[in-house]
Write an enzyme that holds these catalytic residues in place. Structure first.
Site, PDB file in Angstrom:
ATOM      1  N   GLN A 133       0.828  -1.210   0.000  1.00  0.00           N
ATOM      2  CA  GLN A 133       0.000   0.000   0.000  1.00  0.00           C
ATOM      3  C   GLN A 133       0.860   1.256   0.000  1.00  0.00           C
ATOM      4  O   GLN A 133       0.348   2.357  -0.209  1.00  0.00           O
ATOM      5  CB  GLN A 133      -0.938   0.007   1.221  1.00  0.00           C
ATOM      6  CG  GLN A 133      -2.066  -1.019   1.112  1.00  0.00           C
ATOM      7  CD  GLN A 133      -3.049  -0.973   2.257  1.00  0.00           C
ATOM      8  OE1 GLN A 133      -3.221  -1.970   2.951  1.00  0.00           O
ATOM      9  NE2 GLN A 133      -3.717   0.143   2.486  1.00  0.00           N
TER      10      GLN A 133
ATOM     11  N   ARG B 247      -9.588  -0.197   7.515  1.00  0.00           N
ATOM     12  CA  ARG B 247     -10.586   0.739   7.003  1.00  0.00           C
ATOM     13  C   ARG B 247     -10.939   1.818   8.014  1.00  0.00           C
ATOM     14  O   ARG B 247     -12.113   2.067   8.315  1.00  0.00           O
ATOM     15  CB  ARG B 247     -11.840   0.016   6.544  1.00  0.00           C
ATOM     16  CG  ARG B 247     -12.464   0.769   5.390  1.00  0.00           C
ATOM     17  CD  ARG B 247     -13.400  -0.041   4.571  1.00  0.00           C
ATOM     18  NE  ARG B 247     -13.740   0.711   3.373  1.00  0.00           N
ATOM     19  CZ  ARG B 247     -14.166   0.183   2.250  1.00  0.00           C
ATOM     20  NH1 ARG B 247     -14.308  -1.113   2.146  1.00  0.00           N
ATOM     21  NH2 ARG B 247     -14.457   0.939   1.223  1.00  0.00           N
ATOM     22  N   CYS B 248      -9.915   2.437   8.541  1.00  0.00           N
ATOM     23  CA  CYS B 248     -10.143   3.596   9.387  1.00  0.00           C
ATOM     24  C   CYS B 248      -8.827   4.327   9.481  1.00  0.00           C
ATOM     25  O   CYS B 248      -7.783   3.742   9.318  1.00  0.00           O
ATOM     26  CB  CYS B 248     -10.634   3.194  10.764  1.00  0.00           C
ATOM     27  SG  CYS B 248      -9.339   2.743  11.895  1.00  0.00           S
TER      28      CYS B 248
ATOM     29  N   GLU C  75     -13.084   5.221   4.117  1.00  0.00           N
ATOM     30  CA  GLU C  75     -13.150   4.590   5.428  1.00  0.00           C
ATOM     31  C   GLU C  75     -14.416   4.902   6.186  1.00  0.00           C
ATOM     32  O   GLU C  75     -14.817   4.147   7.080  1.00  0.00           O
ATOM     33  CB  GLU C  75     -11.982   5.096   6.262  1.00  0.00           C
ATOM     34  CG  GLU C  75     -10.692   4.788   5.591  1.00  0.00           C
ATOM     35  CD  GLU C  75      -9.537   5.327   6.368  1.00  0.00           C
ATOM     36  OE1 GLU C  75      -9.693   6.401   6.961  1.00  0.00           O
ATOM     37  OE2 GLU C  75      -8.517   4.677   6.381  1.00  0.00           O
TER      38      GLU C  75
HETATM   39  N1  PCD Z   1     -13.742   9.649  -3.755  1.00  0.00           N
HETATM   40  C1  PCD Z   1     -14.596  10.464  -4.472  1.00  0.00           C
HETATM   41  N2  PCD Z   1     -14.981  11.687  -3.948  1.00  0.00           N
HETATM   42  C2  PCD Z   1     -14.536  12.036  -2.710  1.00  0.00           C
HETATM   43  C3  PCD Z   1     -13.679  11.200  -1.977  1.00  0.00           C
HETATM   44  C4  PCD Z   1     -13.285  10.015  -2.541  1.00  0.00           C
HETATM   45  O1  PCD Z   1     -15.023  10.103  -5.574  1.00  0.00           O
HETATM   46  N3  PCD Z   1     -14.903  13.222  -2.171  1.00  0.00           N
HETATM   47  C5  PCD Z   1     -13.288   8.371  -4.345  1.00  0.00           C
HETATM   48  C6  PCD Z   1     -11.776   8.441  -4.586  1.00  0.00           C
HETATM   49  O2  PCD Z   1     -11.418   8.991  -5.740  1.00  0.00           O
HETATM   50  C7  PCD Z   1     -11.361   6.988  -4.418  1.00  0.00           C
HETATM   51  C8  PCD Z   1     -12.322   6.467  -3.412  1.00  0.00           C
HETATM   52  O3  PCD Z   1     -13.473   7.333  -3.439  1.00  0.00           O
HETATM   53  O4  PCD Z   1     -11.530   6.314  -5.638  1.00  0.00           O
HETATM   54  C9  PCD Z   1     -11.694   6.421  -1.982  1.00  0.00           C
HETATM   55  O5  PCD Z   1     -11.080   7.655  -1.729  1.00  0.00           O
HETATM   56  P1  PCD Z   1     -10.375   8.048  -0.368  1.00  0.00           P
HETATM   57  O6  PCD Z   1     -11.382   8.141   0.720  1.00  0.00           O
HETATM   58  O7  PCD Z   1      -9.504   9.192  -0.609  1.00  0.00           O
HETATM   59  O8  PCD Z   1      -9.496   6.772   0.028  1.00  0.00           O
HETATM   60  P2  PCD Z   1      -8.146   6.237  -0.669  1.00  0.00           P
HETATM   61  O9  PCD Z   1      -6.982   6.825   0.032  1.00  0.00           O
HETATM   62  O10 PCD Z   1      -8.258   6.325  -2.105  1.00  0.00           O
HETATM   63  O11 PCD Z   1      -8.249   4.717  -0.323  1.00  0.00           O
HETATM   64  C10 PCD Z   1      -7.946   4.229   0.968  1.00  0.00           C
HETATM   65  C11 PCD Z   1      -9.223   3.641   1.597  1.00  0.00           C
HETATM   66  C12 PCD Z   1      -8.826   2.803   2.779  1.00  0.00           C
HETATM   67  S1  PCD Z   1      -7.841   3.453   3.912  1.00  0.00           S
HETATM   68  C13 PCD Z   1      -9.313   1.573   2.926  1.00  0.00           C
HETATM   69  S2  PCD Z   1      -8.855   0.678   4.248  1.00  0.00           S
HETATM   70  C14 PCD Z   1     -10.266   0.923   1.964  1.00  0.00           C
HETATM   71  C15 PCD Z   1     -10.952   2.043   1.132  1.00  0.00           C
HETATM   72  O12 PCD Z   1      -9.924   2.858   0.630  1.00  0.00           O
HETATM   73  N4  PCD Z   1      -9.553   0.008   1.144  1.00  0.00           N
HETATM   74  C16 PCD Z   1     -10.161  -0.396  -0.044  1.00  0.00           C
HETATM   75  N5  PCD Z   1     -11.695   1.466   0.070  1.00  0.00           N
HETATM   76  C17 PCD Z   1     -11.246   0.331  -0.575  1.00  0.00           C
HETATM   77  N6  PCD Z   1     -11.871  -0.070  -1.674  1.00  0.00           N
HETATM   78  C18 PCD Z   1     -11.435  -1.178  -2.297  1.00  0.00           C
HETATM   79  N7  PCD Z   1     -12.102  -1.580  -3.406  1.00  0.00           N
HETATM   80  N8  PCD Z   1     -10.390  -1.906  -1.846  1.00  0.00           N
HETATM   81  C19 PCD Z   1      -9.727  -1.526  -0.739  1.00  0.00           C
HETATM   82  O13 PCD Z   1      -8.692  -2.202  -0.326  1.00  0.00           O
HETATM   83 MO1  PCD Z   1      -6.979   1.676   5.156  1.00  0.00          MO
HETATM   84  O14 PCD Z   1      -6.104   2.761   6.236  1.00  0.00           O
HETATM   85  O15 PCD Z   1      -5.786   0.976   4.233  1.00  0.00           O
HETATM   86  O16 PCD Z   1      -7.124   0.495   6.473  1.00  0.00           O
END
Ligand code: PCD
Length: 806
Positions: free
Chosen positions: A237, A384-385, A760
């Site tokens: 990433q 996802r935060c 997120e």
């Molecule tokens: N957007 C729009 N408008 C606005 C904002 C935003 O349209 N106002 C869109 C963009 O361009 C991109 C999306 O929506 O396409 C997202 O963005 P953002 O909020 O800026 O974010 P980024 O930096 O691009 O990415 C990151 C995130 C995270 S952190 C996570 S866990 C998850 C989410 O992303 N992962 C994933 N989502 C998703 N989806 C998918 N399909 N796969 C994946 O793996 Mo961490 O811290 O790493 O735990």
């Protein structure tokens, strides 16, 4: 002009720029099985590496005998810590300022820990050879409970740190203690709590879980000894960071290392950190001179790569009798596992947990977080935060519900009277954040109206009456949440990872015929960057998004950036992209002035062209200008049309949302059904509404999983009980609820196009919404707090403990 001349509206539509629900260009290859993932990479002579892993959670490694494995035809090498030690690679630094064993050095500290690396001519031989490596262990007492880990006589887990009383984040007060991190005003908070009319106290546990991307982690390392170049393809990433770290660890100069993230099958924070597999594959390639692939299987991924959450949050919240919140106090016991490998900006060992005052105007607050070692896998990633925001949102949204119970108040009303008001932005929170913009009351009212909140409460009361009269066994729960996210790390002045400032970048190169390629420091794992970043550029420079290729993830070609996680791509790289487009436009304006023989100041920009002010029939389109940039000798202007921008954001962005879950709960079986899920998101200016909707569906489904069943559970001797997808809950289409999405649009005042992140938010908002719905169903029977995940068994137990089974 004639009838065929496109209107201004048509010209705007043709760009497929900001606000267009342009179809995702990457899906053409994904839906046809033509993606190029790490495991698709095949090279001549490529070897395969795999790990011998520890069956014990805590044990001394007495001996390792790899003779039988080495004798197996096809086995090329077996690496142990003893082989890595001369290179000083048997341990590696973690992102959190700790260090971690690459291969077991004298002992193992969690089940699944890497003990030896077997390299063979193919995956199957490697798997057979693993079985032939004889490791003698001597079991040690196991600690899986972070509170027990801090007992005076608890076993010493990290012998390497014994006697070292200070870590990367300050003093350690016990041999299994990592740090105490504090913020806010403790004394003032205690004073306000002491003087308060009403105080609610609760322990909120956010259980250990795992990002579990569909594609597991892996890499292919290839050392070209002739040219001195190391290439590593991997599920990264943050490819640039991996290159820098690889250079620092190996001593190979950075220009001789190329890191490539090809297509990635989901990241969700799991692919931010550096894993022993990467180090071992690189070393093995250097040793053997052949490319070496390492790809985890599902059990490896669930057991050994980065976990998420595992926060015990003890809270106290106070209010007046009318419900005005006066203070918030929180102490967290954070289980970090065997090594502190949390992925957070360096200065924030608890991530952005101190956004835990949420959407509310709370005058004083205090947070203290104790990090603790246990015999569990390391990690602590932002699944996802944005670095512990989901823990923070869950905590405050549960505390609000508990306070509502204490006050005998409706929880929607309690929220409303405590929201930060629109006119208070930019808002300074008691824990030190500056919220950039928001309009919570508008969003809240819209959400409550959309679900007919009053009607729902009436129906709920009716249902309760029927339940009490014995006519139904199903309760109705209404789960409310208003969350505030903090995404877009971040200002370089206070956000870095391993010392690298968290800016991001974009480079745009316009081709002579008026198409373009843009390269960014970020990397999509499915988010759709190739679609959406082209839209930003289209609106800035007036070329259709369809004529713009977006490329990410190759450190040889892309400008340096810190990668994609913490919803930072839009706030940071998205801003770089807009500003880079503006640089191109500025040069284009000079070229247009020369072509039209007017002064630059006499031109104005209109959708896809510069036109002479007051004479719009005299214009040059961006396509005309691009051609001229390469093919005309323009005095004083160098040929070509390209630019690069690096962007250090002045602040983070604060997306927010109002989520409401309505759930039916069967008291006798503990089963639940999500009857309705409404998600209103405000992410400022929306780039692609369809992509946003997809993000909300995906994130809310992950949130559903976490709240309702997904966990990494251990038994008392540290065995992972949920190491396969039979036991670890990943919702399929069958379980996934139906979602209704909605939005308001409050732009970020400091972002060049006003956009905030959104990827997120749905996880951050949905977990408390689902959990609150379960709690709400049982509120009339006295339930205050019950720990997630709310699987059928746990819900059944709630009902039993409340005496509802008769
Ligand atoms: N957007 C729009 N408008 C606005 C904002 C935003 O349209 N106002 C869109 C963009 O361009 C991109 C999306 O929506 O396409 C997202 O963005 P953002 O909020 O800026 O974010 P980024 O930096 O691009 O990415 C990151 C995130 C995270 S952190 C996570 S866990 C998850 C989410 O992303 N992962 C994933 N989502 C998703 N989806 C998918 N399909 N796969 C994946 O793996 Mo961490 O811290 O790493 O735990």
């Amino acid at each position: 002009m004639n009838d065929l001349t496109p209107s201004r509206e048509e010209r705007i539509a043709n760009l497929k720029g900001l606000g267009s629900s342009r179809k995702r260009v990457e899906d053409v290859r994904f839906t046809q099985g033509k993606g190029n993932y790490v495991d698709d990479i095949k090279m001549a002579g490529m070897l395969f590496g795999d790990f011998v892993r520890s069956p014990y959670a805590h044990a001394r490694v007495v001996s390792i005998n790899a003779d039988a494995a080495r004798a197996l035809p096809g086995v090329v090498a077996v690496l142990t810590a003893a082989d890595l030690a001369p290179l000083n690679l048997h341990w590696m630094p973690t992102l959190a300022g700790d260090k971690q064993m690459v291969l077991a050095d004298g002992k193992v500290l969690f089940q699944g820990q890497e003990v030896a690396f077997v390299v063979a001519t193919d995956r199957y031989i490697a798997a057979d050879a693993i079985e032939l490596v004889e490791v003698e262990y001597e079991e040690l007492p196991v600690v899986v409970d972070p509170f027990a880990a801090l007992a005076p006589d608890a076993p010493v887990l990290r012998e390497d740190l014994n006697g070292i009383l200070s870590g990367a984040h300050g003093p350690r007060r016990h041999h299994n203690h990592i740090f105490l991190w504090e913020t806010g005003d403790k004394a003032a908070t205690e004073e306000a709590l002491g003087a308060a009319e009403v105080v609610a106290e609760e322990v909120v546990y956010y259980h250990r879980t795992h990002p579990c991307p569909l594609e597991t982690c892996g890499c292919v390392a290839s050392m070209d000894k002739v040219n001195g170049k190391l290439t590593v393809w991997g599920t990264f990433q943050a490819p640039h960071v991996v290159r820098t770290v690889a250079s620092l660890l190996s001593g190979i100069e950075e220009h001789n290392i190329r890191v490539v993230s090809p297509d990635i099958g989901g990241g969700f924070g799991n692919k931010v950190g550096v894993y022993p597999g990467y180090v071992c594959a690189i070393v093995a390639s250097i040793v053997t001179g052949k490319p070496v692939k390492w790809v985890e299987d599902r059990m490896d991924n669930l057991m050994a790569t980065a976990f998420a959450r595992d926060y015990w949050m003890k809270g106290r919240i106070s209010a007046t009798k009318e419900g005005r919140i006066t203070a918030l106090h929180c102490h967290v016991t954070a289980d970090h596992g065997a090594f502190d490998a949390c992925a957070d900006p360096t200065k924030f060992p608890a991530g952005f947990f101190h956004i835990c005052t949420g959407s509310y105007d709370i005058p004083v607050a205090y947070v203290g977080v104790d990090g603790v070692y246990t015999n569990k896998a390391p990690g602590g990633v932002a699944y996802r935060c944005s670095f512990r925001v989901t823990e923070a949102a869950y905590f405050i949204e549960r505390m609000i519900e508990v306070l509502a119970i204490e006050l005998g108040m409706d929880a929607a009303e309690l929220r409303r009277i405590n929201f930060i008001r629109k006119d208070q932005f930019p808002y300074q929170s008691a824990l030190g954040w500056e919220y950039d913009s928001g309009d919570y009351h508008t969003a809240w009212d819209k959400a409550l109206a959309a679900v007919d909140y009053k009607g729902l409460r009436a129906e709920q009361a009716q249902r309760l009456a029927e339940f009490r009269a014995g006519r139904t066994r199903k309760l109705l729960g209404i789960g409310l949440t208003h969350f505030t996210e903090i995404v877009g790390a971040g200002p370089v002045k206070n956000c870095d990872i391993l010392g690298m400032g968290m800016f991001d970048s974009c480079e745009i190169r316009i081709h002579p015929t008026g198409s373009a390629i843009a390269r960014l420091g970020t990397i999509s794992q499915g988010q759709g960057h190739a679609t959406t970043f082209a839209q930003i550029i289209a609106s800035e420079i007036g070329l259709s998004a369809d004529s713009i290729t977006v490329e990410e993830g190759d450190t040889d070609t892309a400008p340096y950036g810190l990668g994609t996680y913490g919803s930072r791509s839009t706030p940071v790289a998205g801003a770089a992209t807009a500003l880079c487009g503006r640089k191109i436009r500025a040069k284009a304006q000079m070229i247009a002035a020369w072509l039209l023989e007017v002064h630059e100041g006499d031109l104005e920009w209109d959708v896809d062209r510069f036109q002479v002010k007051g004479a719009p029939e005299r214009f040059k389109t961006m396509k005309d200008i691009a051609y001229a940039a390469y093919n005309q000798a323009i005095p004083g202007i160098e040929p070509g049309l390209e630019a690069v921008s690096y962007y250090d954001p002045p602040n983070m962005t604060y997306p927010f949302g109002a989520y409401i879950a309505v759930m039916e709960i069967d008291v006798d079986t503990g089963e639940h059904a999500v009857r309705q899920f409404y998600a209103l998101d405000d992410c400022g200016t929306r780039i692609n509404p369809m992509v946003i909707e997809g993000q909300v569906h995906g994130g809310a489904t992950e949130g559903y999983a976490i709240a309702m069943g997904q966990e990494i559970a251990y038994d008392e001797i540290g065995n992972v009980k949920t190491g396969t997808l039979m036991d670890f809950f990943l919702p399929t289409a069958w379980e996934t609820p139906h979602y209704t999405t909605d939005h308001t649009e409050t732009p970020s005042p400091h972002h060049p196009i006003g956009a905030k992140g959104v990827g997120e938010s749905p996880n951050v908002g949905s977990v408390p919404a689902f959990s609150n719905a379960v709690h709400d169903a049982f509120r009339p029977f006295g339930l205050r707090q019950s720990h997630m995940p709310h699987d059928h068994w746990r819900i059944w137990k709630i009902a039993r403990d409340l005496g509802l089974h008769g």
